[in-house]
Design a protein around this motif. Structure first.
Motif, PDB file in Angstrom:
ATOM      1  N   UNK A  53      34.955  30.276  40.141  1.00  0.00           N
ATOM      2  CA  UNK A  53      36.042  31.224  40.449  1.00  0.00           C
ATOM      3  C   UNK A  53      35.709  32.671  40.121  1.00  0.00           C
ATOM      4  N   UNK A  54      34.675  32.950  39.337  1.00  0.00           N
ATOM      5  CA  UNK A  54      34.439  34.316  38.893  1.00  0.00           C
ATOM      6  C   UNK A  54      33.063  34.836  39.253  1.00  0.00           C
ATOM      7  N   UNK A  55      33.000  36.077  39.741  1.00  0.00           N
ATOM      8  CA  UNK A  55      31.744  36.695  40.155  1.00  0.00           C
ATOM      9  C   UNK A  55      31.671  38.088  39.529  1.00  0.00           C
ATOM     10  N   UNK A  58      27.609  42.670  39.218  1.00  0.00           N
ATOM     11  CA  UNK A  58      26.285  42.668  39.848  1.00  0.00           C
ATOM     12  C   UNK A  58      26.266  41.742  41.059  1.00  0.00           C
ATOM     13  N   UNK A  59      26.926  40.597  40.960  1.00  0.00           N
ATOM     14  CA  UNK A  59      27.006  39.689  42.098  1.00  0.00           C
ATOM     15  C   UNK A  59      27.761  40.345  43.244  1.00  0.00           C
ATOM     16  N   UNK A  60      28.832  41.060  42.918  1.00  0.00           N
ATOM     17  CA  UNK A  60      29.582  41.772  43.953  1.00  0.00           C
ATOM     18  C   UNK A  60      28.702  42.816  44.634  1.00  0.00           C
ATOM     19  N   UNK A  61      27.850  43.504  43.863  1.00  0.00           N
ATOM     20  CA  UNK A  61      26.915  44.461  44.451  1.00  0.00           C
ATOM     21  C   UNK A  61      25.997  43.779  45.460  1.00  0.00           C
ATOM     22  N   UNK A 117      35.050  39.918  40.460  1.00  0.00           N
ATOM     23  CA  UNK A 117      35.766  39.267  41.553  1.00  0.00           C
ATOM     24  C   UNK A 117      36.249  37.905  41.079  1.00  0.00           C
ATOM     25  N   UNK A 118      37.530  37.653  41.168  1.00  0.00           N
ATOM     26  CA  UNK A 118      38.069  36.326  40.918  1.00  0.00           C
ATOM     27  C   UNK A 118      38.483  35.743  42.261  1.00  0.00           C
ATOM     28  N   UNK A 119      37.766  34.725  42.696  1.00  0.00           N
ATOM     29  CA  UNK A 119      38.017  34.124  43.997  1.00  0.00           C
ATOM     30  C   UNK A 119      37.481  32.699  43.969  1.00  0.00           C
ATOM     31  N   UNK A 120      38.329  31.696  44.155  1.00  0.00           N
ATOM     32  CA  UNK A 120      37.836  30.321  44.124  1.00  0.00           C
ATOM     33  C   UNK A 120      36.737  30.085  45.156  1.00  0.00           C
TER      34      UNK A 120
END
Length: 530
Positions: A53-55, A58-61, A117-120
């Motif tokens: 659920x969590x990113x 750096x992952x978002x980049x 980012x919180x997204x399942x």
């Protein structure tokens, strides 16, 4: 140099096995780099279970490089207020502790434009799938890898369609993203090292109207402890769905068969703490908490990524983030080799860079487990790093990095604010003028050279043109300070946004020869290849 994107003889240059987060990310980044690839996944579609659920930022980049971050941000808008990690007796009961995730997150503006980012996973995977398909990836769900065989020129795979039909598929490279029980890794007989299985768990996806019991509260993670259930609960942005994670002990005779719909509903109800809330069970997903890393991530023409390469304890939420970073690191290297602009030795640096990161991250997951369970020793508490260091402060050491004196003596991961553009580290974020965005907007597809605007930097610009590298002339001293060079210095950044090499200032020698030599080393080119 050759720029062919065709396999030596076959169907696609790269076959990706597994269509979960890491597999879809691998196909996405390969397609982003213009490499034809085929992904096969035995399930008919993407995950139906929330799982990760969590990113981290750096992952978002990295997702931003491939054009997914904004879509993910919009999809995650309902989770923006879900920032509290808490311990409770139940959602309706006593709060034992409460703290904010990424405390001080609002202070990250000087470090990155991206945010947590919180997204399942079941919502992110369709976004990755859509973007990968848009970029040209061939995605085959309901298709299973039955066997494969490697030879000096490539890999021949046998694919099953689920109805008894089989197809032979020829590729140059096979990337295994087929999970912790990877059939590909097992077929290669690649051993794993680490603590092994720590505990066994089941994730119970449920439906329940939590609006009244939650009130104005919005949790990212809830630790539940009461006489009837001990576990971890997360809820979605509608407050009508959630997941409860509980453990079981085979050594006490407990098994997955114990988790009937009725038993699962009882556990969820005890975690909610309000018998008036109706509960329905959507799905169950068994998994093992483990710390295991494959002995090698590269074996000939077969490469391991994600859970097939490493299993990270979920404490800290590092597993999915590590898999997506694997995909980004591997994709540009595969693209360079497939196009003929790099030697095959470049792929060995995938193992040299990502395996130490996996070992470190798995150890950090275990340390976080000890800290959060209250069982950590003083030494373990001291060794536990914060999430930004684990996910953004890694420093690679490999043949694809030109090291500086003393690099070997420095820690493999540090607070990213302490990094100043050293080779092997993430290239720092520097805000440019409004039209240009930031330095991060310059990375993602190709090597780029950063240098200043003065005449003393002209040599670097000419060298970049000679080497076929895009040069960006940055005004002022802010960028130079962030990257640890003078205003006439130069920094070479790889497609994954990692610094490959830097020079503090202009050279007395020929910049053309210097930059050509650097690229030759980083790309593992033979000495006689231009």
């Amino acid at each position: 140099m050759s720029s062919s994107n065709a396999p030596a003889n076959g169907d696609a240059p790269v076959l990706v096995v597994g269509g979960s987060l890491t597999g879809l990310s691998t196909a996405l980044f390969l397609a982003h780099h213009g490499v034809r690839c085929t992904l096969v996944e035995r399930h008919p579609s993407t995950s139906v279970h929330p799982r990760a659920v969590g990113y981290y930022p750096r992952t978002a980049e990295l997702l931003g490089q491939a054009g997914v971050e904004e879509a993910a941000r919009r999809a995650a808008a309902g989770f923006e207020s879900h920032r509290t990690r808490a311990g409770v007796t139940s959602l309706a009961g006593e709060v034992l502790f409460s703290r904010e995730e990424l405390a001080g997150g609002d202070d990250l503006a000087d470090l990155t434009p991206s945010r947590l980012l919180l997204l399942p996973q079941d919502r992110l995977e369709p976004l990755l799938r859509a973007r990968a398909k848009e970029l040209g990836a061939d995605l085959r769900f309901g298709t299973e890898l039955l066997s494969f065989a490697e030879d000096p020129d490539g890999v021949t795979a046998v694919l099953g369609d689920g109805a008894g039909g089989t197809t032979a598929f020829r590729c140059d490279y096979l990337v295994a993203c087929d999970g912790p029980r990877s059939a590909v890794r097992e077929a290669l007989k690649v051993p794993r090292h680490g603590r092994g299985v720590i505990s066994r768990h089941i994730s119970i996806a449920f439906g329940a109207d939590l609006n009244e019991v939650l009130g104005e509260r919005r949790y990212s993670v809830v630790h539940i402890r009461n006489p009837k259930v001990t576990g971890i609960l997360v809820h979605d942005d509608t407050r009508t769905e959630g997941t409860l994670i509980v453990g079981y002990l085979p050594e006490r005779g407990e098994s997955l068969d114990d988790f009937t719909d009725g038993r699962c509903a009882e556990l969820v109800s005890a975690a909610i703490g309000s018998p008036e809330v109706a509960v329905t069970i959507r799905s169950r997903f068994p998994w093992d908490m483990a710390e295991q890393v494959a002995e090698t991530f590269v074996q000939g023409r077969v490469l391991l990524a994600g859970d097939a390469a490493h299993v990270v304890p979920p404490t800290g939420g590092y597993g999915a983030n590590t898999g997506i970073a694997d995909a980004c690191n591997l994709a540009w290297k595969l693209a360079s080799v497939v196009r003929g602009v790099a030697g095959a030795g470049l792929l060995e640096t995938y193992d040299a860079e990502r395996r130490p990161v996996a070992v470190y991250t798995a150890e950090q997951g275990s340390l976080q487990l000890a800290v959060r369970s209250g069982e950590a020793t003083p030494e373990q508490r001291e060794a536990a790093a914060d999430a930004l260091t684990v996910t953004m402060g890694q420093v690679y050491r490999s043949a694809a990095i030109v090291p500086e004196p003393g690099a070997e003596a420095r820690p493999a991961a540090r607070d990213p604010r302490e990094l100043r553009g050293e080779p092997g580290a993430r290239a720092p974020y520097v805000l440019l003028d409004p039209a240009a965005g930031s330095t991060l907007d310059l990375f993602g597809r190709e090597f780029v050279l950063l240098t200043g605007t003065g005449t003393r930097a002209d040599g670097w610009v000419a060298a970049a043109a000679e080497a076929g590298v895009t040069a960006h002339r940055l005004d002022g001293t802010g960028w130079a300070t962030a990257y640890g060079v003078g205003s006439a210095g130069a920094v070479l950044v790889r497609p994954d946004g990692v610094v490959a090499w830097r020079s503090a200032g202009p050279l007395a020698g020929d910049p053309v020869e210097v930059l050509a030599g650097v690229l030759g080393q980083v790309l593992a080119l033979p000495a006689d290849q231009p």
